[in-house]
Design a protein around this motif. Structure first.
Motif, mmCIF file in Angstrom:
data_model
loop_
_atom_site.group_PDB
_atom_site.id
_atom_site.type_symbol
_atom_site.label_atom_id
_atom_site.label_comp_id
_atom_site.label_asym_id
_atom_site.label_seq_id
_atom_site.Cartn_x
_atom_site.Cartn_y
_atom_site.Cartn_z
ATOM 1 N N LEU A 161 -7.481 -4.961 -4.202
ATOM 2 C CA LEU A 161 -6.322 -4.364 -3.531
ATOM 3 C C LEU A 161 -6.044 -5.119 -2.240
ATOM 4 C CD1 LEU A 161 -7.283 -0.576 -3.874
ATOM 5 C CD2 LEU A 161 -5.801 -1.902 -5.382
ATOM 6 N N HIS A 162 -4.788 -5.501 -2.033
ATOM 7 C CA HIS A 162 -4.414 -6.193 -0.802
ATOM 8 C C HIS A 162 -2.889 -6.208 -0.682
ATOM 9 C CE1 HIS A 162 -3.033 -9.822 -3.008
ATOM 10 N NE2 HIS A 162 -4.030 -9.508 -3.839
ATOM 11 N N ASP A 163 -2.408 -6.061 0.528
ATOM 12 C CA ASP A 163 -0.979 -6.178 0.824
ATOM 13 C C ASP A 163 -0.101 -5.302 -0.070
ATOM 14 O OD1 ASP A 163 -1.552 -8.126 2.786
ATOM 15 O OD2 ASP A 163 -1.641 -9.686 1.228
ATOM 16 N N GLY A 164 -0.583 -4.119 -0.416
ATOM 17 C CA GLY A 164 0.201 -3.200 -1.224
ATOM 18 C C GLY A 164 0.233 -3.527 -2.707
ATOM 19 N N ILE A 165 -0.690 -4.365 -3.161
ATOM 20 C CA ILE A 165 -0.704 -4.799 -4.563
ATOM 21 C C ILE A 165 -2.102 -4.596 -5.150
ATOM 22 C CG2 ILE A 165 -0.481 -6.785 -6.117
ATOM 23 C CD1 ILE A 165 1.555 -7.937 -4.201
ATOM 24 N N ALA A 166 -2.153 -4.103 -6.385
ATOM 25 C CA ALA A 166 -3.387 -4.090 -7.171
ATOM 26 C C ALA A 166 -3.355 -5.320 -8.073
ATOM 27 C CB ALA A 166 -3.491 -2.813 -8.002
ATOM 28 N N ASP A 167 -4.278 -6.220 -7.843
ATOM 29 C CA ASP A 167 -4.338 -7.483 -8.585
ATOM 30 C C ASP A 167 -5.445 -7.368 -9.633
ATOM 31 O OD1 ASP A 167 -4.355 -10.051 -9.511
ATOM 32 O OD2 ASP A 167 -4.343 -10.989 -7.532
ATOM 33 N N PHE A 168 -5.039 -7.278 -10.910
ATOM 34 C CA PHE A 168 -6.004 -7.133 -12.006
ATOM 35 C C PHE A 168 -6.412 -8.520 -12.495
ATOM 36 C CE2 PHE A 168 -3.496 -3.242 -12.059
ATOM 37 C CZ PHE A 168 -4.480 -2.282 -12.131
ATOM 38 N N SER A 169 -7.656 -8.895 -12.220
ATOM 39 C CA SER A 169 -8.153 -10.184 -12.707
ATOM 40 C C SER A 169 -8.561 -10.101 -14.167
ATOM 41 C CB SER A 169 -9.342 -10.644 -11.857
ATOM 42 O OG SER A 169 -10.393 -9.680 -11.904
ATOM 43 N N THR A 229 -0.476 -7.763 -12.150
ATOM 44 C CA THR A 229 -0.422 -7.026 -10.883
ATOM 45 C C THR A 229 0.334 -5.717 -11.064
ATOM 46 O OG1 THR A 229 1.630 -8.111 -10.189
ATOM 47 C CG2 THR A 229 -0.446 -9.159 -9.541
ATOM 48 N N MET A 230 0.125 -4.815 -10.094
ATOM 49 C CA MET A 230 0.875 -3.563 -10.014
ATOM 50 C C MET A 230 1.067 -3.236 -8.537
ATOM 51 S SD MET A 230 -0.047 0.291 -11.381
ATOM 52 C CE MET A 230 -1.294 0.560 -10.106
ATOM 53 N N LEU A 245 1.555 -0.782 -5.394
ATOM 54 C CA LEU A 245 1.000 0.547 -5.142
ATOM 55 C C LEU A 245 2.078 1.553 -4.776
ATOM 56 C CD1 LEU A 245 -2.247 -0.397 -3.191
ATOM 57 C CD2 LEU A 245 -1.942 -0.003 -5.632
ATOM 58 N N GLU A 246 3.096 1.121 -4.063
ATOM 59 C CA GLU A 246 4.229 1.989 -3.763
ATOM 60 C C GLU A 246 5.233 1.890 -4.907
ATOM 61 O OE1 GLU A 246 4.481 2.094 1.082
ATOM 62 O OE2 GLU A 246 5.580 0.534 0.039
ATOM 63 N N GLN A 247 5.622 3.038 -5.465
ATOM 64 C CA GLN A 247 6.499 3.061 -6.636
ATOM 65 C C GLN A 247 5.955 2.086 -7.683
ATOM 66 O OE1 GLN A 247 10.436 2.180 -5.143
ATOM 67 N NE2 GLN A 247 10.658 4.200 -4.229
ATOM 68 N N PRO A 248 4.820 2.405 -8.297
ATOM 69 C CA PRO A 248 4.078 1.471 -9.152
ATOM 70 C C PRO A 248 4.952 0.739 -10.170
ATOM 71 C CG PRO A 248 2.861 3.503 -8.897
ATOM 72 C CD PRO A 248 4.191 3.729 -8.252
ATOM 73 N N THR A 249 4.890 -0.584 -10.085
ATOM 74 C CA THR A 249 5.644 -1.472 -10.970
ATOM 75 C C THR A 249 4.693 -2.502 -11.546
ATOM 76 O OG1 THR A 249 7.622 -1.178 -9.621
ATOM 77 C CG2 THR A 249 7.604 -3.037 -11.145
ATOM 78 N N LEU A 250 4.751 -2.704 -12.866
ATOM 79 C CA LEU A 250 3.817 -3.580 -13.567
ATOM 80 C C LEU A 250 4.379 -4.980 -13.757
ATOM 81 C CD1 LEU A 250 2.691 -1.117 -16.394
ATOM 82 C CD2 LEU A 250 1.466 -1.632 -14.287
ATOM 83 N N ASN A 251 3.462 -5.945 -13.758
ATOM 84 C CA ASN A 251 3.784 -7.320 -14.146
ATOM 85 C C ASN A 251 2.523 -7.898 -14.787
ATOM 86 O OD1 ASN A 251 4.839 -9.854 -14.512
ATOM 87 N ND2 ASN A 251 4.820 -10.415 -12.338
ATOM 88 N N LEU A 252 2.363 -7.627 -16.095
ATOM 89 C CA LEU A 252 1.131 -7.951 -16.812
ATOM 90 C C LEU A 252 1.405 -8.967 -17.912
ATOM 91 C CD1 LEU A 252 -0.257 -4.320 -17.309
ATOM 92 C CD2 LEU A 252 -0.671 -5.859 -15.380
ATOM 93 N N ALA A 253 0.481 -9.895 -18.068
ATOM 94 C CA ALA A 253 0.495 -10.834 -19.186
ATOM 95 C C ALA A 253 -0.691 -10.511 -20.080
ATOM 96 C CB ALA A 253 0.407 -12.270 -18.680
ATOM 97 N N LEU A 254 -0.418 -10.127 -21.344
ATOM 98 C CA LEU A 254 -1.452 -9.666 -22.256
ATOM 99 C C LEU A 254 -1.451 -10.491 -23.538
ATOM 100 C CD1 LEU A 254 -0.766 -5.825 -21.991
ATOM 101 C CD2 LEU A 254 -2.363 -7.168 -20.615
#
Length: 524
Positions: free
Chosen positions: A414-422, A438-439, A441-450
């Motif tokens: 967690l840093h700078d208002g972002i959850a960084d999923f490694s 990433t997601m 934290l405020e108004q949670p918005t996703l940006n995931l590569a799966l």
């Protein structure tokens, strides 16, 4: 024979005379007390009190002190009341007031007061407000409080100089430090330029037997933003030679939870440094989650139950104080309408620098969480997964299996208002998903590569197309690159075109294959 003569009985007039005499005595005492109450305040020089002791406090604090009216009362106990007390800030922060109090009460001993001595037994601050202003360099506006104007001058030299300049003011017996201190309905504001202040309200403080020679009891209560009715009590050991306070046998109570607290506050003469630790083993996770949610450190609407270990550390200099939370979850059952349910284990470490500013942007930390034997509960995401698996050819039972998980793991920072999923990993009977992203934290918005590896059965059905062979792994499973973006409540699920371009798909079939999977995974 001798005749015995009895004494005559006490007559009624005699009884009335004695009662009348007692009444006059009682009346005389009452008149004397009333006279003392009415006349004595006029013989106590409150102007001398202001001229003598307020300059001493100003000199000690190195700040200007103003008071409104000064009153002396004798009932129920002798006390001096100072109204509208104000301690001005330094010239560098002239627009700020360091301290105000609606009233300051000094309870006095009666007999010394008759001789002109002000011996205080208790100090009471009513509705005090402390305004701590954080400077750009990280220091606070109270840093110069108590600093001598001439740092090379010793305390003895300063005392001799003061005695020589103001001999008349030193005539009264010095003001004794009270051994009881109370704060009623206090407020603490921590202000950083350009940020909303941190407000701690409802402060109730009680110090008993505050002599400094031995540990003394205290009790503190306050309301932190989002968390009400926090209590801390125990003993404080003040060590003047080390400028240090040590907490002994302290307990912190929040809601229905009670934790032992230990630690010290050092460097009291300069910039205080805090080092406090709170620990709890096998604590009920439901109560902890409720506290964190109220403080804005955890999402609301998550139901949990089970045990967890917790350690909270409040450490650092007072101008850069930070709280650190380390929690270990032990198969905690969870249920969330926005995410899923299951059994959760793992470690989470959070760090929150105190002060103003958006909470989500100040929050730092990392964690490794693993959920077992659960299911997804995000309605829109379930619809998308079931639609995709249905088009591939899975039965309704198999489609339901696609929204469950045998294992769901996440490594994040967690840093700078972002959850960084490694690392994100999910496996169920129909697919295996691995990725990162990433997601906010405020108004949670996703940006995931799966990367979604379909099960052998799903791969066999979807693999009839010629282009599917280019996406098969060594086990013959089709791996579809996906992009999940948008609001966490309703994300878009699409084929990852960038990854698709890296699959060595022949140009002749790339267009048709891309159209097939884009239609398969497009957001509806």
């Amino acid at each position: 024979m001798t005749e015995v003569v009895s004494s005559p009985p006490i007559t009624a007039p005699l009884r009335r005379l004695k009662l009348k005499k007692a009444g006059w005595i009682g009346l005389g005492i009452l008149v004397f007390l009333l006279a003392v109450l009415l006349v004595m305040p006029h013989f106590v020089d409150l102007g001398l009190f202001k001229r003598t002791y307020l300059p001493l406090l100003e000199e000690a604090l190195n700040h200007r002190i103003d008071v409104g009216e000064v009153h002396l009362s004798l009932v129920p106990t002798p006390a001096i009341r100072l109204s509208n007390l104000k301690v001005s800030d330094s010239a560098a922060a002239a627009d700020n007031t360091l301290f105000t109090a609606q009233q300051l009460r000094l309870k006095l001993r009666f007999w010394p007061l008759l001789r002109g001595r002000f011996e205080i037994t208790e100090l009471v601050l009513v509705k005090p407000v402390f305004n701590l202003l954080k400077q750009p360099d990280g220091s606070f506006n109270y840093a110069d409080a108590g600093a001598r104007k001439n740092p090379t001058e010793t305390r003895r030299e300063a005392r001799k100089k003061s005695d020589a300049i103001k001999p008349a003011a030193r005539a009264p017996v010095p003001l004794a430090i009270p051994n009881r201190v109370r704060v009623q309905d206090g407020e603490l504001n921590v202000i950083s330029r350009g940020s909303a202040p941190l407000q701690i309200r409802g402060i109730e403080l009680s110090l008993q037997e505050f002599a400094g020679a031995a540990p003394f009891p205290f009790r503190l209560a306050f309301n932190y933003p989002g968390v009400k009715n926090i209590f801390l009590d125990g003993e404080l050991d003040y060590q003047e030679d080390k400028a240090l306070i040590e907490l002994k046998n302290n307990r912190l109570k929040i809601s229905e939870l009670t934790f032992p607290v230990q630690g010290t506050v050092s460097n009291l003469a300069t910039t205080p440094r805090v080092n406090l630790t709170l620990r709890g083993d096998n604590v009920e996770a439901k109560a902890i989650m409720q506290i964190l949610a109220n403080a804005g450190l955890a999402p609301r609407g998550v139901e949990v139950s089970g045990a967890m270990d917790i350690a909270l550390i409040l450490a650092g200099p007072s101008n850069a104080l930070a709280s650190q939370l380390h929690s270990e979850l032990k198969n905690v059952k969870f249920r969330s309408q926005r995410a899923g349910n299951g059994s959760l284990s793992g470690d989470v470490k959070l760090k929150l620098p105190l002060g103003g500013g958006a909470l989500a942007r100040r929050l730092q930390g990392s964690g490794k969480l693993a959920a077992r034997d659960g299911e997804l509960t995000n309605v829109e995401l379930i619809k998308k997964i079931q639609r995709v698996t249905g088009m591939i050819g899975l039965s309704k039972d198999e489609q339901r299996q696609a929204t469950t998980f045998q294992k769901l793991e996440a490594d994040f920072t967690l840093h700078d208002g972002i959850a960084d999923f490694s690392r994100l990993y999910l496996i169920n009977p129909q697919m295996e998903v691995d990725g990162a992203g990433t997601m906010t934290l405020e108004q949670p918005t996703l940006n995931l590569a799966l990367n979604t590896a379909l099960s052998s059965r799903a791969s066999a059905r979807a693999g009839r197309a010629r282009a599917a062979s280019f996406l098969k792994d060594k086990q013959g499973k089709i791996v579809v690159p996906l992009k999940v973006t948008g609001p966490a409540d309703n994300p878009s699920v699409n084929v990852n075109s960038e990854k698709l371009a890296e699959s060595a798909l022949p140009k002749s079939v790339e267009k048709g294959f891309g159209s097939f999977f884009k239609g398969l995974f497009r957001n509806r």
